[in-house]
Design an enzyme around this catalytic site. Structure first.
Site, short mmCIF file in Angstrom:
data_model
loop_
_atom_site.label_atom_id
_atom_site.label_comp_id
_atom_site.label_asym_id
_atom_site.label_seq_id
_atom_site.Cartn_x
_atom_site.Cartn_y
_atom_site.Cartn_z
N LYS A 10 0.87 -1.19 0.00
CA LYS A 10 0.00 0.00 0.00
C LYS A 10 0.90 1.23 0.00
CE LYS A 10 -2.00 2.74 2.83
NZ LYS A 10 -1.82 3.98 2.03
N GLU A 28 9.00 13.28 18.19
CA GLU A 28 9.54 13.32 16.83
C GLU A 28 8.96 14.52 16.08
OE1 GLU A 28 8.32 10.20 14.05
OE2 GLU A 28 10.42 10.00 13.49
N CYS A 68 13.32 8.94 9.50
CA CYS A 68 13.03 8.34 10.81
C CYS A 68 14.27 8.30 11.69
CB CYS A 68 12.46 6.95 10.63
SG CYS A 68 13.51 5.90 9.64
N GLU A 102 8.52 -0.72 11.81
CA GLU A 102 9.61 0.26 11.69
C GLU A 102 8.99 1.63 11.94
OE1 GLU A 102 12.66 -0.42 11.40
OE2 GLU A 102 12.88 -2.31 10.33
P1 NAD Z 1 1.85 7.39 8.76
O1 NAD Z 1 1.87 6.49 9.93
O2 NAD Z 1 0.93 8.54 8.77
O3 NAD Z 1 1.52 6.59 7.43
C1 NAD Z 1 2.30 5.48 7.00
C2 NAD Z 1 1.44 4.61 6.11
O4 NAD Z 1 0.42 4.02 6.90
C3 NAD Z 1 0.73 5.35 4.96
O5 NAD Z 1 0.80 4.55 3.80
C4 NAD Z 1 -0.70 5.44 5.48
O6 NAD Z 1 -1.67 5.49 4.45
C5 NAD Z 1 -0.83 4.14 6.24
N1 NAD Z 1 -1.91 4.09 7.24
C6 NAD Z 1 -2.44 5.11 7.95
N2 NAD Z 1 -3.38 4.65 8.80
C7 NAD Z 1 -3.43 3.31 8.64
C8 NAD Z 1 -4.19 2.26 9.25
N3 NAD Z 1 -5.10 2.50 10.21
N4 NAD Z 1 -3.97 0.99 8.85
C9 NAD Z 1 -3.05 0.71 7.91
N5 NAD Z 1 -2.31 1.66 7.29
C10 NAD Z 1 -2.50 2.95 7.65
O7 NAD Z 1 3.38 7.83 8.58
P2 NAD Z 1 3.94 8.85 7.54
O8 NAD Z 1 3.51 10.21 7.97
O9 NAD Z 1 3.66 8.41 6.16
O10 NAD Z 1 5.51 8.67 7.76
C11 NAD Z 1 6.19 9.35 8.74
C12 NAD Z 1 6.48 8.44 9.93
O11 NAD Z 1 7.12 7.26 9.50
C13 NAD Z 1 7.45 9.07 10.90
O12 NAD Z 1 7.00 8.86 12.21
C14 NAD Z 1 8.74 8.31 10.66
O13 NAD Z 1 9.61 8.30 11.74
C15 NAD Z 1 8.26 6.97 10.27
N6 NAD Z 1 9.25 6.25 9.45
C16 NAD Z 1 9.94 5.20 9.99
C17 NAD Z 1 10.90 4.53 9.26
C18 NAD Z 1 11.67 3.38 9.84
O14 NAD Z 1 12.27 2.63 9.10
N7 NAD Z 1 11.70 3.21 11.16
C19 NAD Z 1 11.16 4.93 7.95
C20 NAD Z 1 10.45 5.99 7.42
C21 NAD Z 1 9.47 6.64 8.18
#
Ligand code: NAD
Length: 482
Positions: A177, A383, A286, A252
């Site tokens: 997704k 964060e 992240c 992650e």
């Molecule tokens: P987010 O959690 O808002 O969204 C991530 C994904 O989850 C998107 O594709 C979104 O559509 C989906 N999503 C949202 N609600 C959902 C649900 N209820 N069920 C299933 N999927 C759902 O995060 P973001 O704003 O896209 O990314 C930023 C965050 O990601 C930051 O907190 C960052 O630290 C973290 N991040 C972590 C890593 C890592 O490897 N640890 C890498 C990149 C980003």
């Protein structure tokens, strides 16, 4: 180089590109102007993708073929990604706002993931367990089945490849997704997958709303595994959904990572690391270096040097390869701005930046450095996911470790010193999935990556990650002795 961008993009399900009844507009963060639209997947599309992946997984096309065949597929995907890198990088730069060179690096890194896991797809070997006379016992690694992978917007192409490559290498079928804010680069990645000629249903791509399609995928009984990269609140919601069918998950999540700087640190190495650590990708990383813990003896000197470096960064649209690029969305800009205002209200001093770059139409935040930060302030605990550094002084090694470990996160940590004994002592004491010494972001696709605490669990990258995509089966056999 500039490339024409199609005005409308589709989802990839069961080996075909599929339109939807609804569409989503994707904007360029540098201008807030639309780049293109993409079909917005709904629940029926999610079911279609799950069925296709299920059929592929159950028919054994991937899991039962000779691993050497999977090696060939992965190498072909890598070659096709390399062939599409220029075009993909342009699309990713336009939709995401990131520098063109970084968008290009994402595609190259994506190709590297497929090459790397091609190298071990035929080496997933079990063991023979000695049980004494009368028994033969061995283990084998079986694919999980259908792996659902939820990808964030900050590095959509390389993060997708990071999970997709080992999942396919291990013989799983995958439903990805994509993130709503930056889904187009992934369509280019999937064109490479289409061209490589994988079995139908082996890899599917859906751009759907997280609260709808994402929530459906992670709560479905048809999902054998969830790999989530994103924010802590979404990770927690997904874990709650995963509990229903006890679906194994890799999480992650976010971070609030600290670099600990001692007086003997090499200044050039340190400044280069701070620049990439917190300002690369406008801090939307992240594992960003969002806290800098500096020994009090050199605190003022380092604050001044970091502020000078940050204040000199040039902002611009990604295609011009500037030092500093916009945040992904207006919402993200408002969030980061509000956190900076709150930090100032709590008593932190913005030695440079602290607000949006108001003269620009895109979502630009000033590169920001806060001094006078106390460890318990929000700006030192939560964060930000933006170009905002919190500098905190310390007096002793003990105090530095306590501050560094004093958040709910534990993604990465860093130490800057010329004293190898001190460096090694700290690598053991810092609570994080990985520790960098004298270079932030050292390591690569070969090195295991993952978190502790609210930063999540499970490991991606490296050989270890392959074992996130298999289950161990033990076979114990009683052998007649006569
Ligand atoms: P987010 O959690 O808002 O969204 C991530 C994904 O989850 C998107 O594709 C979104 O559509 C989906 N999503 C949202 N609600 C959902 C649900 N209820 N069920 C299933 N999927 C759902 O995060 P973001 O704003 O896209 O990314 C930023 C965050 O990601 C930051 O907190 C960052 O630290 C973290 N991040 C972590 C890593 C890592 O490897 N640890 C890498 C990149 C980003």
């Amino acid at each position: 180089m500039k490339h024409a961008i199609a005005s409308h993009w589709l989802n990839f399900i069961d080996g075909a590109w599929v339109d939807g009844e609804r569409a989503l507009t994707v904007d360029n963060p540098a201008t807030a102007e639309p780049v293109a639209s993409i079909a917005l997947a709904g629940i029926a599309d999610a079911e279609h993708a799950l069925e296709a992946a299920r059929h592929c997984a159950d028919s054994g096309w991937l899991s039962a073929c000779r691993p050497a065949q999977r090696v060939q597929w992965l190498l072909r995907i890598a070659a096709e990604i390399r062939a599409l890198t220029d075009e993909g990088a342009w699309v990713l730069c336009q939709e995401n706002g990131k520098a063109l060179r970084d968008a290009r690096d994402e595609f190259v890194e994506a190709a590297r993931y497929f090459e790397y896991y091609a190298g071990i797809a035929d080496k997933v070997e079990g063991i023979s367990v000695p049980l004494g006379n009368g028994y033969v016992d061995f283990t084998s690694y079986e694919p999980m089945g259908v792996s659902v992978q939820i990808v964030p917007w900050n590095f959509p192409v390389s993060i997708c490849a990071r999970s997709l490559a080992p999942a396919l290498a291990a013989g799983n079928a995958v439903v990805v997704k994509s993130p709503e804010l930056s889904p187009l680069g992934l369509c280019v990645l999937f064109r490479a997958i289409e061209r490589a000629g994988l079995p139908r249903g082996a890899a599917n791509l859906l751009c759907g709303l997280g609260s709808e399609v994402g929530a459906h995928l992670v709560s479905s009984q048809k999902t054998d595994q969830i790999v989530f990269t994103g924010s802590v609140p979404t990770g927690q919601a997904i874990l709650a959904a995963a509990a229903r069918w006890a679906t194994p998950s890799v999480m992650e999540l976010g971070g609030k990572s600290a670099a600990v700087v001692f007086p003997d640190a090499d200044r050039e190495q340190l400044l280069a690391s701070v620049k990439s650590g917190i300002f690369f990708n406008a801090g939307q990383v992240c594992s960003a270096m969002s806290r800098l813990l500096v020994h009090r003896d050199i605190h003022d000197e380092i604050v001044a040097a970091v502020a000078d470096m940050a204040g000199a960064l040039e902002s611009g649209a990604g295609e011009d390869d500037p030092d500093h690029t916009p945040l992904i969305s207006h919402g993200q800009l408002e969030r980061v701005q509000a956190m900076c205002h709150a930090a100032i209200a709590e008593g932190a001093e913005a030695v440079t930046g602290g607000d949006r770059q108001g003269e620009r139409s895109g979502h630009f935040m000033q590169p920001t450095v806060f001094a006078g930060v106390r460890p318990q302030m929000k700006i030192a605990q939560e964060e930000v996911f933006g170009p905002v550094l919190a500098i905190i002084p310390f007096d002793t090694e003990e105090e530095a470790v306590e501050i560094a470990n004093g958040t709910a996160f534990g993604l990465v940590a860093g130490v800057f010193t010329q004293d190898i004994n001190r460096a090694l002592r700290l690598t053991r004491r810092l609570r994080a999935g990985q520790v960098f010494v004298n270079e932030w972001y050292a390591g690569g696709i070969e090195t295991p990556f993952g978190g502790v605490g609210l930063s999540g669990f499970g490991r991606e990258k490296g050989q270890e990650a392959l074992y996130s995509y298999v289950r161990t089966k033990n076979v114990a056999i009683r052998v007649r002795q006569d």
